[in-house]
Design an enzyme around this catalytic site. Structure first.
Site, short mmCIF file in Angstrom:
data_model
loop_
_atom_site.label_atom_id
_atom_site.label_comp_id
_atom_site.label_asym_id
_atom_site.label_seq_id
_atom_site.Cartn_x
_atom_site.Cartn_y
_atom_site.Cartn_z
CD GLU A 106 0.99 20.16 51.89
OE1 GLU A 106 1.51 19.04 51.63
OE2 GLU A 106 0.29 20.37 52.90
CB ALA A 201 -10.55 15.22 52.52
CB SER A 204 -2.55 10.43 52.83
OG SER A 204 -1.67 11.38 52.41
CB SER A 206 -4.54 7.45 47.48
OG SER A 206 -5.37 8.53 47.21
CD GLU A 238 -1.17 7.99 44.66
OE1 GLU A 238 -1.32 7.26 45.65
OE2 GLU A 238 -1.92 8.93 44.38
CG ASP A 250 0.70 11.82 50.67
OD1 ASP A 250 1.25 12.75 51.31
OD2 ASP A 250 -0.09 12.01 49.73
C1 GLA Z 1 -0.12 14.87 47.68
C2 GLA Z 1 1.03 13.97 47.22
C3 GLA Z 1 2.27 14.19 48.08
C4 GLA Z 1 2.62 15.65 48.22
C5 GLA Z 1 1.40 16.48 48.60
C6 GLA Z 1 1.67 17.95 48.57
O1 GLA Z 1 -0.58 14.49 48.92
O2 GLA Z 1 0.66 12.62 47.27
O3 GLA Z 1 3.34 13.45 47.56
O4 GLA Z 1 3.22 16.14 47.07
O5 GLA Z 1 0.31 16.23 47.71
O6 GLA Z 1 2.63 18.28 49.51
#
Ligand code: GLA
Length: 463
Positions: A106, A201, A204, A206, A238, A250
């Site tokens: 993460e 939440a 992903s 978006s 994005e 994502d």
């Molecule tokens: C969001 C971002 C990703 C990643 C995560 C954290 O989802 O869109 O690119 O950085 O946070 O791991």
């Protein structure tokens, strides 16, 4: 705002004509006896005809004209309407675009790290057909909002009336602009999209919208992109249009998902491979229900802090390009030169990179418990060093750790609320779900959604 002229077919076969802003609600009112005296006496009624009108006076004029028609003429109008509907459905394209959960890795994707996400069986569904040359009309069904914008001048982020695009429309509009910039043909569309993914939440939503629209325009435009490039274009939208300085994880997961597998993705080399999660385990997702408004600015700040750390490290270790290249010894040697928060952010990234490397070994050794332990460690690091957790999410992780069958639990995604991901023994998944819900209810007084999820295929056309 759209005005509609409509006809309801009544229980005795007669037609009732009226106008409305909301056809489905109007049908329900008629069926509850609150629409008109006539329909109250001839229930149930069914909506059989709709005609969109530009304004109220046009709708009223059309209503009067239809009312003057004979029963036979009305029936023939309805027949033509059904035919038109069938033809437009025949040209309809449907795209399914999944969300993702991240098992480990993460906040490392913008530090050239390794990530381990999986596309999930919750998704955004887009239904669309081609519209005239340069206009996109998009309905966000879940929000009950619509917008229309031109494909010329997308940089301005304005709708056809010159008003700023609503936040949700920046995703498709941004994707359209990036595709155009890369020389790809983008068609005018009328589209509606809805989602069974919790929004904002950490799953992903978006990226699912961005990748979904890219797949849609690919199908309409007659060009083809490999899934990595498509993901990169969605990420570009994005970063440069929406303004979130995100990594590629994502959009990558959403575009490349593999049914039944998580994806081990090296964000530096862009190499990846599907990897099975430990046998006999389930992914369980728990949504804390907490959403924060400052996620974008906090996220962008974390990204900057990582860059700051690299700048400082580079002075001593010129070969370092990203935090991926740093070990704990090097980091400790520059601690005195770093603001405390910058040091902590870097420590999270360095240890998180090591955890993913270790996790891959655990998976090879079929060591589910060892993998789960790393998930708990990731959570602690995100909570204490990266500072992207919130108390409600910590309660979820702590409660999960006490439940039978739980191998690992942690916050997933960008953070500041949202969901946890839990690795749970399959045979304990049901009792884990109910146990976690009750523990959370007991501690916070709030009911939440907790559900089992499966690794799924990436965004694709279903029609
Ligand atoms: C969001 C971002 C990703 C990643 C995560 C954290 O989802 O869109 O690119 O950085 O946070 O791991």
């Amino acid at each position: 705002m759209a005005y509609y002229c409509y006809m309801m077919q009544c229980a005795d076969g007669s037609f009732y004509t009226g106008w409305t802003l909301d056809p489905a609600r109007r049908e329900s009112q008629h069926n509850h006896g609150r629409g008109a005296k006539y329909t109250a006496l001839h229930r149930p009624v069914h909506l059989v005809y709709l005609e969109e009108q530009p304004d109220l006076s046009a709708a009223l004029r059309r209503e009067r004209a239809i009312k003057k028609l004979t029963h036979r003429q009305k029936a023939s109008l309805i027949q033509k309407y059904r035919q038109g509907l069938m033809n437009s459905q025949a040209n309809e394209i449907v795209v399914i675009s999944p969300g993702r959960v991240n098992m480990l890795g993460e906040h490392v994707d913008y530090n050239d790290g390794l990530v381990f996400p999986a596309a999930i069986d919750r998704e955004v569904t887009i239904r669309a057909h081609e519209h005239d040359q340069n206009t996109c009309i998009i309905h966000a069904t879940d929000l009950n909002e619509s917008t229309a914008f031109s494909l010329d001048g997308l940089e301005k982020k304005l709708d056809l009336e010159g008003k700023p695009l609503p936040g949700w429309a920046l995703y498709p509009a941004g994707v359209a602009l990036v595709l155009q910039k890369h020389g790809l043909k983008v068609m005018g569309i009328e589209a509606e999209f809805s989602s069974n993914l919790p929004i904002g939440a950490g799953l992903s939503s978006s990226a699912a919208v961005e990748v979904g629209f890219a797949v849609l325009w690919e199908a309409l435009g007659g060009w083809k992109l490999d899934r990595m490039t498509l993901a990169q274009y969605a990420q570009e939208a994005e970063v440069h249009y929406v303004g979130v300085n995100c990594g590629l994880m994502d959009q990558f997961a959403c575009a490349n998902g593999v049914e039944g597998d998580a994806l081990l993705f090296d964000t530096r080399s862009l190499e990846w491979r599907p990897v099975k999660l430990p046998a006999g385990t389930s992914i369980v997702i728990a949504d804390s229900g907490v959403r924060h408004t400052h996620v974008t600015s906090e996220y962008n700040t974390r990204h900057k802090e990582c860059e700051q750390a690299v700048e400082i490290l580079k002075k001593h270790y010129p070969s370092i390009k990203a935090l991926r290249d740093v070990d704990l010894g090097q980091l400790a040697s520059v601690k005195a030169e770093m603001p405390e928060n910058v040091f902590k952010r870097a420590r999270h990234v360095v240890t998180e990179y090591n955890r993913v490397v270790e996790a891959v070994k655990r998976l090879d050794q079929k060591d589910g418990a060892g993998f789960g332990k790393l998930m708990f460690e990731t959570h602690a690091s995100l909570r204490d060093d990266y500072q992207v957790s919130v108390p409600e999410v910590d309660i979820l992780v702590e409660s999960a750790s006490r439940l039978p069958g739980c191998l690992g639990a942690r916050i997933t995604g960008g953070g500041f609320g949202g969901c946890t991901v839990n690795l749970v023994k399959e045979e304990d998944a049901d009792s884990f779900i109910s146990g976690l819900k009750s523990a959370y209810l007991e501690k916070t007084g709030k009911s939440i959604s907790v559900f089992a999820s499966k690794a799924s295929a990436g965004a694709h056309l279903v029609r």
